[in-house]
Design a protein around this motif. Structure first.
Motif, PDB file in Angstrom:
ATOM      1  N   MET A   1     -13.110   7.771 -10.727  1.00  0.00           N
ATOM      2  CA  MET A   1     -14.489   8.167 -11.025  1.00  0.00           C
ATOM      3  C   MET A   1     -14.638   8.552 -12.488  1.00  0.00           C
ATOM      4  SD  MET A   1     -15.609   7.547  -8.262  1.00  0.00           S
ATOM      5  CE  MET A   1     -17.138   7.673  -9.120  1.00  0.00           C
ATOM      6  N   LEU A   2     -15.861   8.874 -12.831  1.00  0.00           N
ATOM      7  CA  LEU A   2     -16.048   9.323 -14.212  1.00  0.00           C
ATOM      8  C   LEU A   2     -15.085  10.474 -14.404  1.00  0.00           C
ATOM      9  CD1 LEU A   2     -19.907   9.679 -14.659  1.00  0.00           C
ATOM     10  CD2 LEU A   2     -18.513   7.703 -15.072  1.00  0.00           C
ATOM     11  N   GLU A   3     -14.429  10.457 -15.539  1.00  0.00           N
ATOM     12  CA  GLU A   3     -13.528  11.584 -15.752  1.00  0.00           C
ATOM     13  C   GLU A   3     -14.380  12.839 -15.744  1.00  0.00           C
ATOM     14  OE1 GLU A   3     -10.734  11.328 -19.070  1.00  0.00           O
ATOM     15  OE2 GLU A   3     -10.928   9.185 -18.680  1.00  0.00           O
ATOM     16  N   ASN A   4     -13.785  13.857 -15.216  1.00  0.00           N
ATOM     17  CA  ASN A   4     -14.487  15.110 -15.076  1.00  0.00           C
ATOM     18  C   ASN A   4     -15.346  15.465 -16.306  1.00  0.00           C
ATOM     19  OD1 ASN A   4     -15.084  17.773 -14.847  1.00  0.00           O
ATOM     20  ND2 ASN A   4     -13.265  18.155 -13.613  1.00  0.00           N
ATOM     21  N   LEU A   5     -16.633  15.315 -16.125  1.00  0.00           N
ATOM     22  CA  LEU A   5     -17.566  15.474 -17.240  1.00  0.00           C
ATOM     23  C   LEU A   5     -17.591  16.917 -17.749  1.00  0.00           C
ATOM     24  CD1 LEU A   5     -19.386  13.487 -18.685  1.00  0.00           C
ATOM     25  CD2 LEU A   5     -21.227  14.085 -17.148  1.00  0.00           C
ATOM     26  N   THR A   6     -17.462  17.845 -16.808  1.00  0.00           N
ATOM     27  CA  THR A   6     -17.513  19.251 -17.190  1.00  0.00           C
ATOM     28  C   THR A   6     -16.382  19.590 -18.167  1.00  0.00           C
ATOM     29  OG1 THR A   6     -18.382  19.649 -14.997  1.00  0.00           O
ATOM     30  CG2 THR A   6     -17.756  21.579 -16.256  1.00  0.00           C
ATOM     31  N   ASP A   7     -15.188  19.049 -17.875  1.00  0.00           N
ATOM     32  CA  ASP A   7     -14.053  19.288 -18.780  1.00  0.00           C
ATOM     33  C   ASP A   7     -14.314  18.656 -20.141  1.00  0.00           C
ATOM     34  OD1 ASP A   7     -12.706  20.631 -16.920  1.00  0.00           O
ATOM     35  OD2 ASP A   7     -11.267  19.032 -16.423  1.00  0.00           O
TER      36      ASP A   7
ATOM     37  N   ASP B   1     -12.032   4.496  -3.621  1.00  0.00           N
ATOM     38  CA  ASP B   1     -10.755   5.210  -3.588  1.00  0.00           C
ATOM     39  C   ASP B   1      -9.887   4.812  -4.773  1.00  0.00           C
ATOM     40  OD1 ASP B   1     -10.979   2.705  -2.144  1.00  0.00           O
ATOM     41  OD2 ASP B   1      -8.839   2.866  -1.743  1.00  0.00           O
ATOM     42  N   GLY B   2     -10.222   3.703  -5.420  1.00  0.00           N
ATOM     43  CA  GLY B   2      -9.407   3.223  -6.536  1.00  0.00           C
ATOM     44  C   GLY B   2      -9.688   4.018  -7.797  1.00  0.00           C
ATOM     45  N   ASP B   3      -9.233   3.495  -8.927  1.00  0.00           N
ATOM     46  CA  ASP B   3      -9.446   4.268 -10.155  1.00  0.00           C
ATOM     47  C   ASP B   3     -10.705   3.812 -10.890  1.00  0.00           C
ATOM     48  OD1 ASP B   3      -8.546   1.887 -10.965  1.00  0.00           O
ATOM     49  OD2 ASP B   3      -6.717   2.600 -11.966  1.00  0.00           O
ATOM     50  N   ALA B   4     -11.599   3.136 -10.143  1.00  0.00           N
ATOM     51  CA  ALA B   4     -12.872   2.726 -10.748  1.00  0.00           C
ATOM     52  C   ALA B   4     -13.588   3.965 -11.252  1.00  0.00           C
ATOM     53  CB  ALA B   4     -13.721   2.030  -9.705  1.00  0.00           C
ATOM     54  N   ARG B   5     -14.293   3.781 -12.355  1.00  0.00           N
ATOM     55  CA  ARG B   5     -14.857   4.975 -12.966  1.00  0.00           C
ATOM     56  C   ARG B   5     -16.307   5.253 -12.583  1.00  0.00           C
ATOM     57  NH1 ARG B   5     -12.834   3.469 -18.706  1.00  0.00           N
ATOM     58  NH2 ARG B   5     -13.146   1.444 -17.753  1.00  0.00           N
ATOM     59  N   GLY B   6     -16.754   4.601 -11.541  1.00  0.00           N
ATOM     60  CA  GLY B   6     -18.039   5.001 -10.957  1.00  0.00           C
ATOM     61  C   GLY B   6     -19.288   4.631 -11.737  1.00  0.00           C
ATOM     62  N   GLY B   7     -19.097   4.119 -12.946  1.00  0.00           N
ATOM     63  CA  GLY B   7     -20.270   3.771 -13.741  1.00  0.00           C
ATOM     64  C   GLY B   7     -21.120   2.718 -13.065  1.00  0.00           C
TER      65      GLY B   7
ATOM     66  N   ALA C   1     -23.217  18.171 -27.476  1.00  0.00           N
ATOM     67  CA  ALA C   1     -23.050  18.004 -26.024  1.00  0.00           C
ATOM     68  C   ALA C   1     -23.646  16.680 -25.568  1.00  0.00           C
ATOM     69  CB  ALA C   1     -23.701  19.169 -25.289  1.00  0.00           C
ATOM     70  N   LEU C   2     -24.790  16.333 -26.100  1.00  0.00           N
ATOM     71  CA  LEU C   2     -25.431  15.078 -25.683  1.00  0.00           C
ATOM     72  C   LEU C   2     -24.610  13.862 -26.113  1.00  0.00           C
ATOM     73  CD1 LEU C   2     -29.185  15.949 -26.342  1.00  0.00           C
ATOM     74  CD2 LEU C   2     -28.061  15.668 -24.129  1.00  0.00           C
ATOM     75  N   LYS C   3     -23.992  13.988 -27.285  1.00  0.00           N
ATOM     76  CA  LYS C   3     -23.135  12.903 -27.761  1.00  0.00           C
ATOM     77  C   LYS C   3     -21.942  12.718 -26.805  1.00  0.00           C
ATOM     78  CE  LYS C   3     -20.681  12.114 -31.805  1.00  0.00           C
ATOM     79  NZ  LYS C   3     -20.206  12.780 -32.990  1.00  0.00           N
ATOM     80  N   GLU C   4     -21.403  13.848 -26.368  1.00  0.00           N
ATOM     81  CA  GLU C   4     -20.269  13.804 -25.429  1.00  0.00           C
ATOM     82  C   GLU C   4     -20.684  13.187 -24.089  1.00  0.00           C
ATOM     83  OE1 GLU C   4     -17.093  14.729 -25.680  1.00  0.00           O
ATOM     84  OE2 GLU C   4     -17.118  15.580 -27.697  1.00  0.00           O
ATOM     85  N   VAL C   5     -21.884  13.533 -23.640  1.00  0.00           N
ATOM     86  CA  VAL C   5     -22.360  12.992 -22.362  1.00  0.00           C
ATOM     87  C   VAL C   5     -22.461  11.475 -22.478  1.00  0.00           C
ATOM     88  CG1 VAL C   5     -24.318  12.862 -20.751  1.00  0.00           C
ATOM     89  CG2 VAL C   5     -23.669  15.054 -21.720  1.00  0.00           C
ATOM     90  N   ARG C   6     -23.044  11.021 -23.556  1.00  0.00           N
ATOM     91  CA  ARG C   6     -23.234   9.585 -23.762  1.00  0.00           C
ATOM     92  C   ARG C   6     -21.876   8.878 -23.804  1.00  0.00           C
ATOM     93  NH1 ARG C   6     -23.824   6.302 -28.137  1.00  0.00           N
ATOM     94  NH2 ARG C   6     -25.026   4.418 -27.715  1.00  0.00           N
ATOM     95  N   GLN C   7     -20.944   9.501 -24.534  1.00  0.00           N
ATOM     96  CA  GLN C   7     -19.612   8.927 -24.669  1.00  0.00           C
ATOM     97  C   GLN C   7     -18.902   8.835 -23.314  1.00  0.00           C
ATOM     98  OE1 GLN C   7     -19.441   7.781 -27.668  1.00  0.00           O
ATOM     99  NE2 GLN C   7     -17.683   6.671 -26.838  1.00  0.00           N
ATOM    100  N   ALA C   8     -19.040   9.911 -22.538  1.00  0.00           N
ATOM    101  CA  ALA C   8     -18.373   9.941 -21.219  1.00  0.00           C
ATOM    102  C   ALA C   8     -18.951   8.859 -20.310  1.00  0.00           C
ATOM    103  CB  ALA C   8     -18.548  11.318 -20.577  1.00  0.00           C
ATOM    104  N   LEU C   9     -20.269   8.684 -20.374  1.00  0.00           N
ATOM    105  CA  LEU C   9     -20.905   7.661 -19.535  1.00  0.00           C
ATOM    106  C   LEU C   9     -20.438   6.268 -19.950  1.00  0.00           C
ATOM    107  CD1 LEU C   9     -24.562   9.037 -19.331  1.00  0.00           C
ATOM    108  CD2 LEU C   9     -22.855   9.096 -17.529  1.00  0.00           C
ATOM    109  N   LEU C  10     -20.410   6.032 -21.235  1.00  0.00           N
ATOM    110  CA  LEU C  10     -19.998   4.705 -21.714  1.00  0.00           C
ATOM    111  C   LEU C  10     -18.544   4.424 -21.349  1.00  0.00           C
ATOM    112  CD1 LEU C  10     -21.716   4.524 -25.217  1.00  0.00           C
ATOM    113  CD2 LEU C  10     -22.378   3.329 -23.127  1.00  0.00           C
TER     114      LEU C  10
ATOM    115  N   ALA D   1     -22.622  12.913  -7.538  1.00  0.00           N
ATOM    116  CA  ALA D   1     -22.941  13.585  -8.799  1.00  0.00           C
ATOM    117  C   ALA D   1     -21.959  14.740  -9.032  1.00  0.00           C
ATOM    118  CB  ALA D   1     -24.380  14.105  -8.774  1.00  0.00           C
ATOM    119  N   SER D   2     -21.659  15.478  -7.974  1.00  0.00           N
ATOM    120  CA  SER D   2     -20.736  16.608  -8.132  1.00  0.00           C
ATOM    121  C   SER D   2     -19.347  16.101  -8.495  1.00  0.00           C
ATOM    122  CB  SER D   2     -20.623  17.409  -6.837  1.00  0.00           C
ATOM    123  OG  SER D   2     -21.895  17.836  -6.450  1.00  0.00           O
ATOM    124  N   ARG D   3     -18.974  14.952  -7.899  1.00  0.00           N
ATOM    125  CA  ARG D   3     -17.661  14.389  -8.188  1.00  0.00           C
ATOM    126  C   ARG D   3     -17.586  13.937  -9.654  1.00  0.00           C
ATOM    127  NH1 ARG D   3     -15.557   9.865  -3.998  1.00  0.00           N
ATOM    128  NH2 ARG D   3     -14.137   8.936  -5.484  1.00  0.00           N
ATOM    129  N   ILE D   4     -18.684  13.363 -10.117  1.00  0.00           N
ATOM    130  CA  ILE D   4     -18.720  12.918 -11.510  1.00  0.00           C
ATOM    131  C   ILE D   4     -18.622  14.113 -12.443  1.00  0.00           C
ATOM    132  CG2 ILE D   4     -20.242  11.932 -13.288  1.00  0.00           C
ATOM    133  CD1 ILE D   4     -21.278   9.991 -11.097  1.00  0.00           C
TER     134      ILE D   4
END
Ligand code: GDP
Length: 294
Positions: A1-7, A249-255, A30-39, A289-292
């Motif tokens: 999944m998306l790597e833990n965004l909070t971290d 269940d795989g390592d897909a990043r959920g995007g 913070a917004l730059k980080e969010v965008r980067q994490a999503l990409l 969303a919580s998992r992301i």
């Protein structure tokens, strides 16, 4: 999944400590980080851009609440926006008997496996009597696979290894299901490695014959950026009523989940989380969303 965004957002959010009001300046990092994490999670760039713009619009100008830190407040806004984008609540299939479902998608996406899983889910949770109809006229192995799944789930099966016309298979499959007193008929169609016009034509002909109530697009969560094209293409061609997202269940990043839903607007209804027949459930946007967010 998306790597833990909070971290990932950790240091950017810590920098907000003590601010009384969220502003364009103090939110920029913070917004730059969010965008980067999503990409980096393979979210389509347009979706990432729109998401960040919406979060920014909601944050800027907000007074920070006394009860939470600015970081927590921003995380809550991001969480709510993710849920909104992923589709609010879980969506069950239509409550109709008999119910006809056509499964479409690329080869290898998990169509046949998901047909068996869906039959099991609907029998156990919704009290349906399922029939599985094999409409892949190119791969005999796919017919065998579906027959085996039907046997394991104790449901009706129809297939014809000699017939090359899906319309005939669809017609006879419906008849066989009726004779067996099944009230859920799942048509497992053929897939290709790429979207192919002949395949789409065949699916359209089958659709015209069997008049499905639901057309479910089965998509591998690991599709990444390509997910958007696949969803758009199938939806424009045959009008999908839902998506089954497999291999979560795989390592897909959920995007893929975010991108497909927000660009095609077709709801994600189920998710596959393993190869076994019970590794399947309704898709819950809030849990995703919580998992992301972590
Ligand atoms: P089809 O060509 O679309 O019908 O795909 P299949 O149903 O044959 O599935 C292709 C492969 O993906 C098989 O090995 C399945 O066991 C596997 N598969 C399907 N769904 C899932 C899932 O949710 N998780 C995992 N790990 N594997 C899956």
């Amino acid at each position: 999944m998306l790597e833990n965004l909070t971290d990932k957002l950790g240091s950017a959010l810590r920098n907000l400590r003590g601010v009384g009001k969220l502003s364009e300046e103090n939110m920029a990092e913070a917004l730059k980080e969010v965008r980067q994490a999503l990409l980096s999670a393979d979210v389509h760039f347009k979706v990432a851009r729109e998401f960040v713009a919406t979060v920014k619009e909601q944050c800027v100008g907000q007074e920070v609440l006394k009860s939470v830190t600015p970081g927590q407040q921003v995380i809550k806004i991001i969480h709510d926006e993710l849920v909104k984008l992923l589709g609010e609540g879980a969506t069950e299939l239509e409550d109709k008997k008999p119910l006809r479902i056509m499964m479409v998608g690329l080869h290898g996406s998990g169509k046949t496996t998901s047909s068996g899983k869906l039959a099991r889910y609907m029998a156990k949770k919704r009290d349906y009597r399922p029939a599985l109809v094999a409409c892949d006229v190119y791969r005999p192995a796919a017919i065998d696979q579906l027959e085996m799944l039907a046997k394991n789930e104790g449901c009706t099966f129809y297939g014809d290894r000699e017939e090359k016309d899906v319309v005939q298979i669809g017609k006879r499959g419906l008849q066989a299901a009726k004779e067996a007193d099944a009230n859920l008929i799942i048509f497992d169609t053929a897939g290709r490695l790429q979207i192919d016009e002949n395949l789409i034509e065949e699916i359209k002909r089958l659709k015209a014959e069997v008049q499905p109530d639901e057309i479910l697009l089965v998509a591998d969560a690991a599709l990444g950026q390509e997910a958007v094209n696949v969803a758009k293409h199938f939806h424009e061609a045959v009008g999908c009523t839902g998506i089954i997202l497999t291999k979560l269940d795989g390592d897909a990043r959920g995007g893929a989940a975010l991108s497909m839903k927000s660009i095609s607007n077709v709801p994600i209804k189920f998710m596959g989380t393993g190869e076994k027949s019970d590794e399947f459930d309704l898709f819950h946007p809030d849990r995703m969303a919580s998992r992301i967010l972590g």
